[in-house]
Scaffold this active site. Structure first.
Site, PDB file in Angstrom:
ATOM      1  N   ARG A  43      19.252  70.818  33.371  1.00 15.42           N
ATOM      2  CA  ARG A  43      19.667  71.770  34.392  1.00 15.42           C
ATOM      3  C   ARG A  43      21.036  71.371  34.930  1.00 15.42           C
ATOM      4  O   ARG A  43      21.354  70.191  35.025  1.00 15.42           O
ATOM      5  CB  ARG A  43      18.650  71.818  35.533  1.00 15.42           C
ATOM      6  CG  ARG A  43      17.402  72.615  35.181  1.00 15.42           C
ATOM      7  CD  ARG A  43      16.409  72.670  36.305  1.00 15.42           C
ATOM      8  NE  ARG A  43      15.824  71.370  36.557  1.00 15.42           N
ATOM      9  CZ  ARG A  43      16.183  70.539  37.518  1.00 15.42           C
ATOM     10  NH1 ARG A  43      17.118  70.879  38.388  1.00 15.42           N
ATOM     11  NH2 ARG A  43      15.600  69.374  37.644  1.00 15.42           N
ATOM     12  N   TYR A  45      19.409  75.868  27.752  1.00 14.88           N
ATOM     13  CA  TYR A  45      18.419  74.849  28.123  1.00 14.88           C
ATOM     14  C   TYR A  45      17.338  75.409  29.050  1.00 14.88           C
ATOM     15  O   TYR A  45      17.626  76.167  29.983  1.00 14.88           O
ATOM     16  CB  TYR A  45      19.104  73.650  28.797  1.00 14.88           C
ATOM     17  CG  TYR A  45      18.083  72.720  29.408  1.00 14.88           C
ATOM     18  CD1 TYR A  45      17.339  71.855  28.610  1.00 14.88           C
ATOM     19  CD2 TYR A  45      17.796  72.761  30.771  1.00 14.88           C
ATOM     20  CE1 TYR A  45      16.351  71.058  29.158  1.00 14.88           C
ATOM     21  CE2 TYR A  45      16.805  71.959  31.331  1.00 14.88           C
ATOM     22  CZ  TYR A  45      16.086  71.111  30.509  1.00 14.88           C
ATOM     23  OH  TYR A  45      15.099  70.331  31.059  1.00 14.88           O
ATOM     24  N   GLY A  68      15.343  74.972  31.984  1.00 15.52           N
ATOM     25  CA  GLY A  68      15.437  75.390  33.383  1.00 15.52           C
ATOM     26  C   GLY A  68      16.606  76.315  33.681  1.00 15.52           C
ATOM     27  O   GLY A  68      16.610  77.012  34.687  1.00 15.52           O
ATOM     28  N   LYS A 123      12.048  77.764  36.947  1.00 17.34           N
ATOM     29  CA  LYS A 123      12.635  77.346  38.226  1.00 17.34           C
ATOM     30  C   LYS A 123      13.276  78.513  38.967  1.00 17.34           C
ATOM     31  O   LYS A 123      13.191  78.592  40.191  1.00 17.34           O
ATOM     32  CB  LYS A 123      13.676  76.259  37.990  1.00 17.34           C
ATOM     33  CG  LYS A 123      13.202  75.082  37.157  1.00 17.34           C
ATOM     34  CD  LYS A 123      12.119  74.294  37.827  1.00 17.34           C
ATOM     35  CE  LYS A 123      11.826  73.036  37.026  1.00 17.34           C
ATOM     36  NZ  LYS A 123      10.724  72.259  37.567  1.00 17.34           N
ATOM     37  N   HIS A 147       7.128  72.861  44.053  1.00 12.05           N
ATOM     38  CA  HIS A 147       7.327  72.094  42.822  1.00 12.05           C
ATOM     39  C   HIS A 147       6.184  71.083  42.704  1.00 12.05           C
ATOM     40  O   HIS A 147       6.382  69.895  42.900  1.00 12.05           O
ATOM     41  CB  HIS A 147       8.687  71.397  42.920  1.00 12.05           C
ATOM     42  CG  HIS A 147       9.179  70.807  41.645  1.00 12.05           C
ATOM     43  ND1 HIS A 147      10.058  69.755  41.602  1.00 12.05           N
ATOM     44  CD2 HIS A 147       8.942  71.134  40.356  1.00 12.05           C
ATOM     45  CE1 HIS A 147      10.333  69.454  40.351  1.00 12.05           C
ATOM     46  NE2 HIS A 147       9.669  70.266  39.569  1.00 12.05           N
ATOM     47  N   SER A 179      11.687  66.114  39.266  1.00  8.48           N
ATOM     48  CA  SER A 179      11.630  66.241  37.805  1.00  8.48           C
ATOM     49  C   SER A 179      11.681  64.857  37.158  1.00  8.48           C
ATOM     50  O   SER A 179      12.428  63.988  37.601  1.00  8.48           O
ATOM     51  CB  SER A 179      12.810  67.069  37.300  1.00  8.48           C
ATOM     52  OG  SER A 179      12.746  68.362  37.830  1.00  8.48           O
ATOM     53  N   ALA A 180      10.861  64.694  36.119  1.00 14.42           N
ATOM     54  CA  ALA A 180      10.842  63.452  35.341  1.00 14.42           C
ATOM     55  C   ALA A 180      10.360  62.237  36.153  1.00 14.42           C
ATOM     56  O   ALA A 180      10.841  61.129  35.977  1.00 14.42           O
ATOM     57  CB  ALA A 180      12.205  63.181  34.700  1.00 14.42           C
ATOM     58  N   CYS A 181       9.408  62.458  37.056  1.00 14.91           N
ATOM     59  CA  CYS A 181       8.778  61.352  37.798  1.00 14.91           C
ATOM     60  C   CYS A 181       7.278  61.295  37.548  1.00 14.91           C
ATOM     61  O   CYS A 181       6.536  60.694  38.332  1.00 14.91           O
ATOM     62  CB  CYS A 181       9.041  61.485  39.287  1.00 14.91           C
ATOM     63  SG  CYS A 181      10.736  61.124  39.761  1.00 14.91           S
ATOM     64  N   LYS A 192       4.926  64.025  36.855  1.00 14.24           N
ATOM     65  CA  LYS A 192       3.984  65.087  37.253  1.00 14.24           C
ATOM     66  C   LYS A 192       3.022  65.422  36.120  1.00 14.24           C
ATOM     67  O   LYS A 192       1.821  65.572  36.332  1.00 14.24           O
ATOM     68  CB  LYS A 192       4.719  66.369  37.676  1.00 14.24           C
ATOM     69  CG  LYS A 192       5.259  66.312  39.098  1.00 14.24           C
ATOM     70  CD  LYS A 192       5.573  67.697  39.673  1.00 14.24           C
ATOM     71  CE  LYS A 192       6.586  68.473  38.872  1.00 14.24           C
ATOM     72  NZ  LYS A 192       7.890  67.781  38.767  1.00 14.24           N
ATOM     73  N   ASN A 225       2.104  63.523  33.674  1.00 11.31           N
ATOM     74  CA  ASN A 225       1.161  62.411  33.479  1.00 11.31           C
ATOM     75  C   ASN A 225       0.045  62.435  34.516  1.00 11.31           C
ATOM     76  O   ASN A 225      -1.125  62.242  34.188  1.00 11.31           O
ATOM     77  CB  ASN A 225       1.888  61.064  33.564  1.00 11.31           C
ATOM     78  CG  ASN A 225       2.809  60.834  32.386  1.00 11.31           C
ATOM     79  OD1 ASN A 225       2.709  61.522  31.365  1.00 11.31           O
ATOM     80  ND2 ASN A 225       3.709  59.891  32.519  1.00 11.31           N
ATOM     81  N   ASP A 263       3.726  71.630  37.027  1.00 14.16           N
ATOM     82  CA  ASP A 263       5.089  71.739  37.557  1.00 14.16           C
ATOM     83  C   ASP A 263       5.223  72.608  38.802  1.00 14.16           C
ATOM     84  O   ASP A 263       5.992  72.272  39.685  1.00 14.16           O
ATOM     85  CB  ASP A 263       6.028  72.273  36.462  1.00 14.16           C
ATOM     86  CG  ASP A 263       7.494  72.009  36.763  1.00 14.16           C
ATOM     87  OD1 ASP A 263       7.809  70.938  37.290  1.00 14.16           O
ATOM     88  OD2 ASP A 263       8.333  72.888  36.475  1.00 14.16           O
ATOM     89  N   ARG A 293      12.307  67.517  25.470  1.00 13.20           N
ATOM     90  CA  ARG A 293      11.125  68.211  25.999  1.00 13.20           C
ATOM     91  C   ARG A 293      10.183  68.702  24.913  1.00 13.20           C
ATOM     92  O   ARG A 293      10.619  69.053  23.819  1.00 13.20           O
ATOM     93  CB  ARG A 293      11.595  69.440  26.800  1.00 13.20           C
ATOM     94  CG  ARG A 293      12.473  69.116  28.001  1.00 13.20           C
ATOM     95  CD  ARG A 293      11.653  68.816  29.214  1.00 13.20           C
ATOM     96  NE  ARG A 293      12.445  68.300  30.339  1.00 13.20           N
ATOM     97  CZ  ARG A 293      11.972  68.222  31.577  1.00 13.20           C
ATOM     98  NH1 ARG A 293      10.758  68.639  31.866  1.00 13.20           N
ATOM     99  NH2 ARG A 293      12.711  67.716  32.542  1.00 13.20           N
ATOM    100  N   GLY A 338      -3.104  55.916  34.136  1.00 12.56           N
ATOM    101  CA  GLY A 338      -4.532  56.102  34.407  1.00 12.56           C
ATOM    102  C   GLY A 338      -5.015  55.349  35.638  1.00 12.56           C
ATOM    103  O   GLY A 338      -5.972  55.766  36.307  1.00 12.56           O
TER     104      GLY A 338
HETATM  105  O1  SAT Z   1      14.313  72.413  34.830  1.00 12.03           O
HETATM  106  S1  SAT Z   1      13.326  72.337  33.766  1.00 12.03           S
HETATM  107  O2  SAT Z   1      12.306  73.318  34.033  1.00 12.03           O
HETATM  108  O3  SAT Z   1      13.933  72.616  32.506  1.00 12.03           O
HETATM  109  C1  SAT Z   1      12.591  70.834  33.747  1.00 12.03           C
HETATM  110  C2  SAT Z   1      12.487  70.209  35.071  1.00 12.03           C
HETATM  111  O4  SAT Z   1      13.514  69.771  35.601  1.00 12.03           O
HETATM  112  O5  SAT Z   1      11.377  70.151  35.618  1.00 12.03           O
HETATM  113 MN    MN Z   2       9.900  70.427  37.376  1.00  9.94          MN
END
Ligand code: SAT
Ligand code: MN
Length: 604
Positions: A79, A218, A220, A227, A247, A269-271, A273, A275, A294, A387, A514
């Site tokens: 993004r 891309y 997002g 988003k 979110h 993002s990328a923390c 979610k 998992n 998400d 992704r 887990g």
């Molecule tokens: O923005 S995306 O939906 O492509 C991925 C993200 O940041 O959660």
């Molecule tokens: Mn997200």
């Protein structure tokens, strides 16, 4: 100008007047070779994926059915927050956290960019619905795009096609979502595998409920139901109509006593979610099922409880770090095929690989830039924001009620970020307003999900910093009001978690994945009134004994470190929070200043 009709514009499969007029207007502006109305059928999918293979965009995977490897242009991988705009009529409504331009000015700029931008390409009309089309008020959208990649991905991520167009009837409202790659083709010009433009705009007109996107393919930036609609535009709708667009993942937790709880959780993002949404509990008798990874739309039910619904239909998860050890359910989901993998590595036998999938990398790969890769290579095989795009219905632990238009009643909301210090493993808010304070001051180290520096601490309120479609001060106020308007005893309880705290040597204090089920267990026991907590300056933190660490190779000292509230660390946060709050001027609800004063006095 000749006035030869664009094929596909006549005989449209709808009589929806506003839709027809808009498609016509945009086709005249962007001058595609033809217009195609997307029906969502298997034949159409065959045709489009075939076209993407021929164009060199997709490589068919031998080892996963109906699945493809795809490499983007190396410049179009995330993004673009600095190119994302909220074009409200009044600049104050975009607030200090969004880029703004006057709507007329932006439309003038983008109209010139769109002029002829689809030349040599096809304009696809994608009718879509965020959330079940069976809802009382289905949330329709229509995306126009000149990208086959977008059509194929939207088919995974949202409910699309003829059945949606039919449900739209002749006059149902919809969000118009305009997208062009900004890469017109001249007569005879050879296309590239990933067309895009150096000029990018991701633009929202909140009053009009419209989206204009240009220059990027891309996720997002281009899959506009995600988003752009479900967070930025929907947050404005939610403010106006008294609900929440967030979110957040949604999960269902069942205790050994067979009691069920629904939990929503917001992380940047990328923390992790995805998992957490698919977690496999390590503690006996507990079960997790997934509803979303998400986005959550949350509305109050007649019983006064807050009900959450996942508007999406697919998973667009970060690939690196996803493996059989860390997220076996995600692996099972993608193993069923029907997936698009973007910017990961390709194996020699026609499968995908990325860092963290298996401990041992294959001896040879084609990396995301199409080059030979071996374990000796200096660079990663996969982009950190690569992704997988996979239907959620393939998730083996999908809760059957994921599709219920009513949603599920939320008992707890978790906020979390990625912080090496300061923030304990889990803290329970004293009450709703304290929870709003936690959300409003949420901070995290930046990740590869957005372009820019990685690992820098920034405030990411409610994990919504890049997604709030209006003034963030007003958004905090909307959360405060939500608490005031509803029965406090029925509101979800709010918790703040941090899986990413480090010890003095830089190692993670908590094993995560887990094992996070242990934290969920404590949350449930707090709801049931059975778990002990210490009241600290920052909220209720588990006593060392109340957190179930049985069978975990972790000394009580390390558990203590993970849970520690260190006043000296928190005192450093105060000036940062003060500065953060000052950015919102009059828009900041006074309740949040009160909460900050409470924190300061408790730390003193
Ligand atoms: O923005 S995306 O939906 O492509 C991925 C993200 O940041 O959660
Ligand atoms: Mn997200």
């Amino acid at each position: 100008m000749t006035s030869v009709a664009t094929p596909g514009l006549e005989n449209a499969p709808t009589t929806h007047a506003r839709l027809l007029a808009w498609v016509q207007e945009m086709a005249e502006l962007t001058t595609p070779d033809r217009v195609v109305w997307v029906d969502g059928s298997d034949e159409e999918w065959e045709r489009l994926t075939g076209k993407l293979v021929d164009a060199g965009t997709f490589t068919r995977l031998e080892k996963k059915s109906n699945s493809f490897w795809c490499a983007s242009d190396p410049s179009d991988v995330a993004r673009v927050e600095d190119r994302t705009f909220i074009c409200s009529v009044d600049e104050a409504d975009a607030g200090p956290t969004n880029n703004w331009m006057a709507p007329d000015e932006m439309k003038a700029v983008m109209t010139e960019l769109y002029r002829g931008s689809m030349r040599g390409r096809t304009m696809y009309v994608i009718p879509f619905c965020m959330g079940p089309v069976e809802a009382e008020d289905p949330m329709f959208g229509v995306e126009l795009t000149d990208s086959e990649y977008v059509v194929v991905s939207m088919r995974v991520m949202a409910r699309i096609g003829s059945r949606i167009l039919e449900a739209m009837g002749t006059d149902r409202p919809f969000v118009p979502a305009m997208h062009s790659l900004g890469a017109p083709l001249q007569e005879g010009q050879q296309d590239v595998p990933w067309p895009c433009s150096d000029t990018k705009y991701i633009v929202h007109f909140p009053e009009e409920r419209a989206i204009w996107s240009y220059g990027s393919g891309y996720g997002g930036n281009a899959l506009l139901g995600k988003k752009c609609y479900s967070l930025r535009i929907a947050s404005v709708m939610a403010r106006d109509e008294g609900w929440l667009a967030e979110h957040m993942l949604i999960l269902k937790l069942t205790s050994p006593q067979q009691k069920t709880y629904y939990v929503a959780a917001a992380f940047p993002s990328a923390c992790g979610k995805t998992n957490l949404a698919m977690l496999e509990p390590t503690i006996p008798g507990w079960q997790v099922e997934t509803l979303g990874d998400d986005i959550a739309w949350m509305r109050f039910g007649e019983d006064g409880r807050l009900y959450a619904l996942n508007p999406e239909y697919g998973l667009f998860g970060v690939a690196p770090g996803t493996g059989w050890d860390t997220n076996p359910n995600a692996m099972r989901t993608i193993d069923k095929g029907n997936s698009v993998f973007t910017n990961v590595a390709l194996t020699d036998d026609g499968d995908v690989w990325w860092e963290g999938m298996t401990e041992e990398p294959p001896a040879h790969l084609t990396d995301w830039k199409g080059r030979d890769w071996t374990p000796d290579s200096d660079e990663l095989s996969s982009h950190p924001n690569s992704r997988f795009c996979t239907p959620i219905t393939q998730c083996p632990i999908l809760a059957p009620e994921y599709d219920d238009p009513k949603g599920v009643p939320i008992s707890a909301i978790l906020f979390g970020g990625r912080r090496k210090t300061t923030i304990p493993l889990v803290t329970e808010a004293r009450d709703w307003n304290h929870g709003v304070f936690m959300g409003a001051t949420l901070s995290s180290e930046t990740t590869a999900a957005a372009t820019g520096a990685v690992g820098v601490v920034r405030r990411d309120p409610f994990a919504m910093l890049p997604f709030i479609g209006y003034n963030a001060g007003d958004y905090f106020g909307h959360w405060v009001e939500t608490g005031k308007m509803h029965d406090a005893t029925k509101l979800p309880r709010i918790f703040y978690v941090n899986w990413f705290r480090r010890d003095a040597d830089g190692g993670f204090l908590w094993p995560g994945f887990g094992e996070n089920s242990r934290v969920l267990k404590w949350v449930v026991e707090r709801l049931e009134g059975t778990a002990a907590a210490v009241e600290t300056a920052v909220g209720h933190v588990p006593t060392v004994d109340s957190l179930d660490v049985s069978g975990l190779d972790m000394t009580p000292e390390r558990v203590e470190q993970a849970l520690a509230v260190k006043p000296e660390e928190w005192r450093e946060e105060i000036p940062q929070i003060t500065e953060w709050f000052q950015r919102f001027g009059d828009k900041l609800p006074s309740t949040l200043w009160d909460e900050l004063a409470i924190l300061e006095s408790r730390l003193a």
